[in-house]
Each structure stands twice: as C-alpha cells, then as structure tokens.
Design a protein around this motif. Structure first.
Motif, PDB file in Angstrom:
ATOM      1  N   ALA A 264       0.829  -1.208   0.000  1.00  0.00           N
ATOM      2  CA  ALA A 264       0.000   0.000   0.000  1.00  0.00           C
ATOM      3  C   ALA A 264       0.865   1.259   0.000  1.00  0.00           C
ATOM      4  O   ALA A 264       1.848   1.337   0.737  1.00  0.00           O
ATOM      5  CB  ALA A 264      -0.906   0.014   1.224  1.00  0.00           C
ATOM      6  N   THR A 265       0.462   2.241  -0.793  1.00  0.00           N
ATOM      7  CA  THR A 265       1.118   3.541  -0.715  1.00  0.00           C
ATOM      8  C   THR A 265       0.641   4.242   0.561  1.00  0.00           C
ATOM      9  O   THR A 265      -0.376   3.870   1.140  1.00  0.00           O
ATOM     10  CB  THR A 265       0.738   4.421  -1.920  1.00  0.00           C
ATOM     11  OG1 THR A 265      -0.674   4.661  -1.877  1.00  0.00           O
ATOM     12  CG2 THR A 265       1.095   3.739  -3.234  1.00  0.00           C
ATOM     13  N   VAL A 266       1.375   5.271   0.962  1.00  0.00           N
ATOM     14  CA  VAL A 266       0.982   6.027   2.148  1.00  0.00           C
ATOM     15  C   VAL A 266      -0.399   6.646   1.934  1.00  0.00           C
ATOM     16  O   VAL A 266      -1.239   6.679   2.834  1.00  0.00           O
ATOM     17  CB  VAL A 266       2.034   7.108   2.460  1.00  0.00           C
ATOM     18  CG1 VAL A 266       1.527   8.088   3.500  1.00  0.00           C
ATOM     19  CG2 VAL A 266       3.323   6.442   2.945  1.00  0.00           C
TER      20      VAL A 266
ATOM     21  N   GLU B 239      -2.878   5.467   0.071  1.00  0.00           N
ATOM     22  CA  GLU B 239      -3.914   4.431   0.196  1.00  0.00           C
ATOM     23  C   GLU B 239      -4.158   4.072   1.669  1.00  0.00           C
ATOM     24  O   GLU B 239      -5.286   3.809   2.079  1.00  0.00           O
ATOM     25  CB  GLU B 239      -3.510   3.180  -0.584  1.00  0.00           C
ATOM     26  CG  GLU B 239      -3.543   3.360  -2.086  1.00  0.00           C
ATOM     27  CD  GLU B 239      -2.851   2.235  -2.842  1.00  0.00           C
ATOM     28  OE1 GLU B 239      -3.193   2.019  -4.022  1.00  0.00           O
ATOM     29  OE2 GLU B 239      -1.940   1.582  -2.277  1.00  0.00           O
TER      30      GLU B 239
ATOM     31  N   GLN C   9      -6.202   6.754   3.285  1.00  0.00           N
ATOM     32  CA  GLN C   9      -7.594   6.671   2.824  1.00  0.00           C
ATOM     33  C   GLN C   9      -8.304   5.481   3.465  1.00  0.00           C
ATOM     34  O   GLN C   9      -9.512   5.528   3.724  1.00  0.00           O
ATOM     35  CB  GLN C   9      -7.647   6.574   1.304  1.00  0.00           C
ATOM     36  CG  GLN C   9      -7.253   7.873   0.611  1.00  0.00           C
ATOM     37  CD  GLN C   9      -7.360   7.767  -0.897  1.00  0.00           C
ATOM     38  OE1 GLN C   9      -8.459   7.804  -1.453  1.00  0.00           O
ATOM     39  NE2 GLN C   9      -6.232   7.597  -1.563  1.00  0.00           N
TER      40      GLN C   9
END
Lengths: 345, 345, 345, 345
Positions: free
Chosen positions: B211-213, B215, B218
């Motif tokens: 996961a990106t930061v 994502e 969110q």
C-alpha cells in the motif's frame, strides 16, 4: 572457498611458496591483501593438513560465503578504518560526511565546508563528476571541482569524498582525494570495481538501487579481492512501488550487514528520502539502528542549488541535527549494537 | 472537501440544521465524529459565508486532502488516545505492545503476558483468528483464544489487542477487547473498515504490504468517516525485491505520516524483518525516527511457537530491550520530532 | 527543447551558421546526427522566426520531451535499421538474435551458430566479456571470444552482437562486431554511453533491471545525442517482489515505447524468465505485443553450459520455436501494431 | 500431503469409512470435491498400503505441494469448465469476458452488453459493488446493479460475472450470477474465500497486486479445499517501481501457472495497463502466451464512464480486437501450449 591468512612480515617468496603448494595440488589461488595482511584465497581443491603446516601460514579458514574477504565469519570484527586527516570510521568510530550534492562554485563550496566543519562533520562530500539521467543536464564541474574540493580540504582540514564514474579516472583521481565514491548506478560496474581494487584509497560503495544485500557484498568483494581492503558500504534507499519518498530507505540492512560483514556501513538519508524534512529523523534512526556513520547533503543556500536542493539541509538545520546526534550517541553508548544483537539472539 | 467543525454540546437538531442548510444548496453531506467532536463533511457544493454564520458552527475548513478526517492540516496535532486500563498512545505518549504471534495455550499466554507486563509493556498482543496463506495451516484458537486474552488482561492489568478478519465479527468482538487489529492483508477490506467505523473500540490499522501512504491514510479515512475516530496506524514492512529480510521496513513513513496526519503511528519490527536479531535495532530506529510506539512479538518459549518463532524475542531479550528503550527515550526527550522537523524545513 | 532538422547535403559551414545564429541569441546548441541526417539541438533560448528562414534549415520542431532525438513526436516512425550482412530490424523488419550466453569454446560456438543460422536466426549472440556478480566466477573468454565470434560470422554469414562493459573497449571493439550490447547493469553507465555515441556501430541497449521507461529512453538519448543514431532497445525483465521467475518480463512496454519513440525494441525472454520452458511462450507473446525482434539464448549442449544453462534452448527446441514464430508473424501481418493502436485509441 | 481419489458413485458411508480408516491411524482428514469427484485430503499420518486397498478408493497420491487440490501433478490436465448459457473455459476453450468497469445505468449496460455480445464476447462483466480506495467515491449501484446485469443476461444470453467483497454476500449473490469475482484486494480475504468454498458458483480469483504465484495458488486452494472446484485464475498486473503503466502485467505467469496447476488462467489487460491504447496489444500477447481467456473493460461511451474510462475500449475498438483475436487463435491452433512447452523443455 579457503582463505589462508599469512604471518606478518612474510616475504613475496613465502607467499609464492603457499601458492605453489596449492597449485601443485590443482587448486586455483589468488593473493589478496586482507584486513589483517596478505592472504591467499583458494578454491579449495587439494587442500589438506600440509597447508596449515607451511612455515608462513598463520591460519586456514574454510567458508561457504560468496564474499570471503568481506565476511565477518572469516575475518572477525572490524577495526577503525583510517580516512586521513585524523578521521576514521568503523570499529566504534562514527563519522558524519556532509556537503553539497555537487560542487557548483568556490564560494558555495567553501561556505558550506566551513559550516559543516564547525558543526563537527568528519568528512566533506561534493560531486565533481555527476551521473545525470539526462544527457542535457549539468554534468558537474569536473577537474575544476576536484581543485575546489582540495582547496576546501586545506581550509577546513576535513578529508574529502567524491564520486568516480569511469575506470580510467581511478588512477589519476585516487591520489587527489581521501575517499572515492561509487554511486548507486555503478555498484555493478565491474571494470570500475576492478580498477578500485588496484589503488589503496578508501572506497565508499553505495548500494545499487535494486541490489540485494548479497549482490552488494559481492560488489565489495570485487574491490577487496583486487587488493584494496578499504571499503565502506552505504545504504541510500532502494526502489519500491511507493513514490511518497524518492527511494525507500532500508535500515534493516544495517544490523543485517553487521551480522555478515566486518565492513563499516553508513546511511545516506538525503537521496533515500529526497525530502529535507525527513533527513533529520532518518539520521537519528540510522544511528539508533547501529550505522557507523552518515552522509548528508548540506548546502549553504539550498534554494540556489543546481542539484537536489529540496533534499539539502541548510547550515543551521545541520548544526541543530549534529547537536541531537551527539546526545543520541551518548544514550546508545552503553551497549554497542553487536552485543545487544547477541542478547537478542 | 469542506469540514464543518460543530460547537461542543450541540444537539442532533443543531447538526440536522447544518446538514439541511448544505443539502438545500445541492451539497452532499455526512456527519462524522471527529477528534474534536461532531463534524459535517461536505463535498463543498454551494458553500458560502452563510454556513459559518450558523449558530452551532465553530469553524469551516476547506481541504484538497483525500482523507480530511485523518489530515493534520484540518484537525491539527494529535491528543493522546486512551487505550483503557490507564494506558494511552500518541500526543507524546509512547506505548509498547508485546506478546505472542498467536494464542497457543493458557500457560504460554499467561507466562508471556506476565513477563512483558513486568518489563513495562503497555498492551498485550495475541492472535486468536490467524490469517494464514495456506488453508491447511493452524488457523488460531478462535473464541477460546479471546477468553484466554481476557484472563491474561485480568492477571496483568494490560489492555489487549487482537486481529479481526471478518465484518460480522466486529460487533461481538469489539466489547471483548481494547484494540481491534486490522492485518496487512485486510487494509483494503472495505466492508471490514466500514464495520469498524460503527464501533468505538480503537483500531490498529496495519499498512498493506504493497500500500502507498496515500492508500493507507484513505483506508483510515473509511473508519474515521464511519464515525470511529480512534485509529492507530502501524508500519509493518512492505514487499520489495530483496528477500534478505521478510519484508522491507519503511521507517521514512514515520516522520512522513506525522507531517500529513494527526493519527498515532507505531512500528512492527517483528513481521518487518522476520529475524529475532534484527528486532531490537529496528525498535530503537523506529523510536528515534519518531514513532509513537511499537508492537513486538514476544514468546516465553520461541523455540516451541506454532507461528513466527524465528522472529519472536524471548522474555530476557525483551526485558533487555525495554531497558535500552527507556534510556533512548530520555535522550530523545528534549526535542519532540515535530519541532525538529520544523527546524529542518 | 528545439530540434533543427538541416537540409540534405548541407556543409559543415552551413551547420556552423545555424549554431552561430542561435549562440548569438544566447542559446546553447549541439550538433547531432539524427535518423534523417544532421540536426542542431538547442535549449530554445532566443528562438524566433528567423531560425526557420536560414537557407540550410529544413524544419524546426519544439518538444517538451526529455529525449528529443529518441522521440516519435519529433522524428516520426522508424525506418529499418541496417545490421550488416543483409540483415535489418525495425520499420516492419523482425529479427531474431540467438546464440549462447557466453562463448565457451570453438566447437560450442560454431555448432550453435550453424544451428541457429539454419533455423533462420538473423544475428548471432555470444558474450566474450561477462558481467558476473561474483569476482571468482568465470569472466568470459575476452579477446579470444571475439575472434571465435568473427570466425562464426564467416562460417554462417550472420552479423554478431556482443556485450561491451568498459568505455575504453568501445573504440577497438566497435570495428570487430556488428552490434555492441549494453547490459542491464550498464544502462546508466554514462561514460560508456558517451563512448558509444562516438562510434557508428549499432547499439543494443538493454533496460536496467529497475529502470523506468523514461530513464531507459534518456539513456538511449545519451548515445543519440553523442552522434550515434543506431540504437535498438531491449526489454529483459525488471526486478519485482516475485521470484517465481528470474525477473518480471514487462511486455506492456513494447506498445508503450512504440508510442513514444521511433527506436526498434526487442525482447529477451531468456534472462527475463530464467526458465527454458517459459522462453517459447514469451517469445510468442512478445511478437504478438508488437516487438521488432527477440534475443534468445540457445546452446548446442545446455546441460554443459558454463552460464545460464537452465534458461537456454537446445537446437531442436529453437528450430521448433522458429516454425511457430513464422506462422504467428503471418497471422499478425494484416494489421501493423501502430494502426491497431490508432483504432484502439 | 495425501490425496485419496474416491471411485465414482461412492456413498457418504463409503467416504466416512475412508476418513475413519485414516483417523484411527492418527491422520487429520478433510473431504473435498475434486475436479474428478470426491476426494479425501489427509496430512499423511499413518498412511500405509491398507488405504489403497479400501473398496471405494480409486487412487492415492502423495504430494509436497502446498496446494494439492489445485496442482497439475495430482489431478492432471484441466477439462473445460462450464460457465452456463452454453459457455465454457479452459481445456482448450478460450473465453473473452467484456463489459464496463461498473454498472452505471440501464442504458449504459444494455448498450454495452449488446455490443460485446454481437462482437463475440462469451461473458458480460460489470461491477455492482465497487472496492474504492476513497470512502467518498462512487461505491457502485449495489443490488440495483445486479438486477440490471440479470436483465442484460436475458437480453444477450451471456452469462454474467460480478465482484463479491463480503462473506455475508456470497450466499444470496451466488444464485443470482454465473461467476463470482474476487478482486485483487480480496485475494487473501480468507473468510471470503472460505464462504466461496461453500457454494458451487464458478469463482474468478484475481491475483493480489503483490501476491506471489505460490500465494495465489494457495488462495485458490482455500476455495477448492472448501468444496468448490470451479476456480478461474486471473492475472491483472502487479505492483512494481515503474508507474508508466498502472500496474505491471506479468504474462510469464501464464505458462508458469499452467505448468503447476490444472486451473484455467485468464488476463485482465485493462487494469494491468490502465491505458486504452495498450489493451489490444496485451490481449494478443496474453493469448499468444497461452492464456485461456481475457477480461476486458468495454464501455459504450468511455468518455462518460464514472470509473476507469481511460482504460476502457469503445465498441468499435473491441469489435476490431475480436477480429484480430480470431485470426491469432487460428495461427496458434496447431500447437497447444502444453505440447510446445514439453518440446522446449
């Protein structure tokens, strides 16, 4: 493989006898200068008791490692590595290398050099030959940049580190500077690594941006096997899917590499994060993880930098960071990382 | 988006008036319980001065953030988050969560729980429902494991954290435990996140392994927008090309997330590295980077663990680590990370 | 940037006049040999109508691309690139390069060369200078390997491609072979790329194992901007988290690069997959995706290979593959990829 | 592990006898419905000759595989899998699933459904429950979307596939649709996989965006071990460092998975690339690599799509693609991939 450690003060003839003894038994050998003096590395063919009984042989170690000269198992813990000008790194000595990404002008370099020196840096960094992704970008000041670094060394008394990109530059550049840097794009530039094995200048070997730890240590082995035992490893962030930082700083490799190799290992949080505001916390984290030092981009006027301004600290921020670092090092003092590792195991 | 912060003690009718005021102007609104009391989040359609003039409106903030409820910009710095049993995290309070990967037996859990409590842990961790890659592997003790965790809580006075995997388990599990953990494989399990938004139990949201930061924040927003403002983020290592550690611990996200969000963020060095000997150095590094806490796998008999033995500390190693941590925290005390970040900027 | 295309047969003096015209207006210019003859590339400073009115100027194009010489936008679709010995690639011509990973002996090379030639290969591949991760591994036959490749060329009439690793090898090696290969570890070896810009031998530029498409095209731009317009791109797999194949073959870049650049692009499924049984399906897939060719490892006795045996096809398997390829190419014939792309857009 | 294949038409009592026989010897067993009828899977404890001699036992296979029910080794090559409405996939049958990312309106769905049907699609795709990274984004039409899909099925005669996100939705949704899709974020949602093991509706299992092939096959094993043997695998691109495409399509897994498992495997080039102009070439590549089918996003008015418009084909582009595909399949016909693999080995 087999590493034969020779006794101190043994002659070329003594060394030749050890090689001959193995070659007669079908072994392939090479002489390398190890951290504890000359060694003979052999592929192990035809090794028997008689080898250890040769007069000039101090010890015989067998290893499965693909990087015997770099391995902790064969050579035991590191001693401090001399960087010149009274500075050293590893074996309990921590060093902070600081300076601009690239040498841009006499004023910029001297101003920055004096600033980092007064804040307690151990080494001045500055790029004269710049590897740039785009052929039309500023490629560095070249030889003129080297002269400015030498002038800054005289002014500040700090040893200097700069990047070398081409094998044919190694021979002339080595005597000019105190540390030769191999950039992340050159970690597996084998002709360059072989050229660096032929000199005695310390080499700062940055980890390739997609290199495994094993590939990194084998790259160091190229330099060590060539005869230059002065290698410093540098973690500078790897490529991952997440672009919220420029690269992904892989700090776990600090204790990992220390459990595998006797080479000092430092961290470059500036290229790893690409963001000024993340540099200080990552410096603290790197040292808490057991790093032997740091290399930090500092610029007297980051807003005017030709290269990497957004990730450069200004002089007050660097000075403040050095204060935090000294307090941190005192708190870490009592237990050196290796011991705590033993406890944790 | 627009976040309307309402005044304290305002009634449901007051809130309804604010919603109605916006809906008449074509806006889409939802009521959420923010860290500073009830808010109305609107898509911004038809927002004008009149909104700020409504009697129950304290403030109106506009943001481009895709996670307004989680954003530092909208809500400012965090306050300590109450974990029950007198423990809290964030806003300057550091918490260490410790315990076995999975609850395996009464003896194992109580022995480990007493050990970590006496060494100064703040929270007891233990898995009762285990996400396993293979359907034929041990899947955890389930409800029986929850009962053992509750017994250990009575014995030690430590709040307990355990993983929830399924939306239908949230309602009955929430009242049993002090913190509900969302595992890395569930970070984007949106039905689960929505169910967790409906309860008031603190949620430990692990970062997805790829996961990106953005994502990650969110995903936290799903819980916050659902009405549960008690979210703790946990970095546990991401997937990269290098398998020399189980995952790649991405510590740069600690100061990064703190510059974006008011949510506390902790680190799990056990799953990140997968190696016992790397856990202690990475705990030190995480705290030096500014983490609000740690979650560490500890087992009274690691060699007998059904799951993750090789990455679990034994009780003496954990006790030794806690000693090092307390000395480290004193050295970090003088400058809280946020301030040093400001200086570095 | 600005690319000034000059008229055919214009003299050095004509070119100098164009440069002077721009330099007088403060522009920085360089002369490069483009795919359609000499060009002047300028940073755009002081460009006005008068430039287009100079007698020797054919056209003036402005571009935001960071690789103007490589861009499709500036130079339009590719023409076939001559590889010597009557072979060519790109602009509708498909070429299969085949041979052993490394030249190991006269017998091995000639046997393999005759085999691939009789099956319809267009180019013979073979490594004489091998980049190896470990300093103690076989490093290739060197100059002797080059002589064997030249002998095989005489025997089979196939042009030869081999890797060059060091800038100082470019000048002497260029006249010996038909194509110079830049390996994945050298894609950003800028001194090497600059040296290759000075010769006229076609260059096979492999994608770096963690290079973005943009970095890859900028690496090609180094060679093109240096004056060598004969560049072939090669996708050979990137590094990812999944080790079930040696690398991850990124075939989407085939149509992607063709929408960005006029350079031919081929695929190396042998290094990408590292598994013999995956090579044939990936060759078919690469061509179906619109690749201009392939480079495949073939060995007359894979089980005896000193390097990459497990990923090498034997001669019958290669012959069978070539039969499948010819049937595939007929089926793909009717719609050239560019057109279908237009339709799909 | 041990897989005991039972004879056809054996009764529940016969099955119970086989289980009892193993449990008496200390084995752990479970009954699963394999592709060739009921099986008993055992951990292998206390297995001896007597097992094979039981009247209802057809065969006993031992395997080291972590996914025995999915493995090619245990169950041999696939048979075509019935998708309803006369459509099937695998075992030589190729199927194209096409339709919009999400069901947005009756007009949009019916228009698109008729279009893809007339171009020769086998299955209609459409999302009613949408997993969205952001809680404030359109979350799909839900139950209403399912009703529209059923209407489109009546209109076109195409079976329908839609995503299920929550375990509690499986039971009521299964009878409504022909294929249940598990999205990339749910590949390791184990409660969902267990729920899907209890129904008999075919499951389209997308690969997790950072899942290894081994994890993917073990996720399939959850469904198979639960009793549902109708699983179709779908490669949809993995996360890598390169953002020039939305994800990195990993086509090498097509022949790789076919060498490991009997399950059909298809490719989703729309989510993999995120770019309309790359979809057609990647469809061709996927089939040339040996994929059993495709799932393609098609929208009658891509410019108006609420979701994924930029990667959706319009109806003429899809029709043109289907023409190219039919010509390609003829050319691939003569040698089925499995055989060519054998040759290449």
């Amino acid at each position: 493989m087999i590493v034969v450690q020779l006794k101190d003060h043994c002659s070329s003839l003594d060394i030749a006898r050890v090689c001959d003894h193995q070659e007669r038994r079908g072994g392939q050998v090479r002489v390398v200068s190890g951290p504890q003096g000359p060694c003979v590395v052999s592929d192990g063919t035809g090794v028997d008791k008689s080898l250890g009984q040769l007069p000039s042989v101090k010890s015989v170690s067998s290893t499965k490692s693909s990087y015997p000269m770099a391995s902790l198992e064969v050579f035991g813990p590191q001693k401090p590595l001399d960087l010149g000008r009274g500075m050293s790194i590893g074996g309990g000595k921590m060093a902070v290398m600081a300076g601009p990404c690239s040498v841009e002008s006499r004023e910029q370099l001297l101003e920055t050099a004096k600033g980092v020196a007064s804040s307690g840096a151990s080494v001045l960094r500055g790029g004269a030959f710049k590897p740039r992704s785009n052929p039309y970008s500023f490629q560095g000041m070249g030889v003129q940049g080297i002269d400015l670094l030498k002038e800054a060394r005289e002014e500040t008394g700090l040893p200097i580190v700069t990047e070398v990109m081409s094998p044919e530059d190694v021979e002339w550049l080595a005597p000019q500077v105190d540390i030769l840097q191999v950039g992340t794009r050159s970690m597996q530039n084998f002709p360059l690594l072989k050229a660096l094995g032929k000199v005695r200048t310390p080499v700062l070997l940055k980890r390739g941006m997609s290199a495994t730890v094993d590939e990194w240590l084998q790259a160091a082995e190229y330099i060590l096997a060539g005869g230059n035992s002065r290698v410093i490893l540098c973690e500078r962030g790897i490529r991952s899917f997440d672009k919220s930082t420029r690269n992904t700083l892989d700090l776990s490799v600090i204790p990992l590499v220390k459990s595998m190799s006797h080479l000092p290992v430092i961290v470059d949080p500036s290229h790893a994060t690409g963001r000024r505001d993340l540099v200080a916390p990552m410096c603290m984290a790197a040292l808490a993880a057991g790093a032997d030092g740091l290399i930090v981009e500092v610029h007297s006027r980051p807003e005017e930098a030709l290269c990497d301004g957004p990730q450069s600290l200004d002089l007050p921020a660097f000075d403040h960071l050095m204060g935090r670092i000294s307090r941190l090092m005192e708190a870490l003092e009592p237990e050196a990382t290796p011991w705590s590792l033993k406890v944790a195991m």
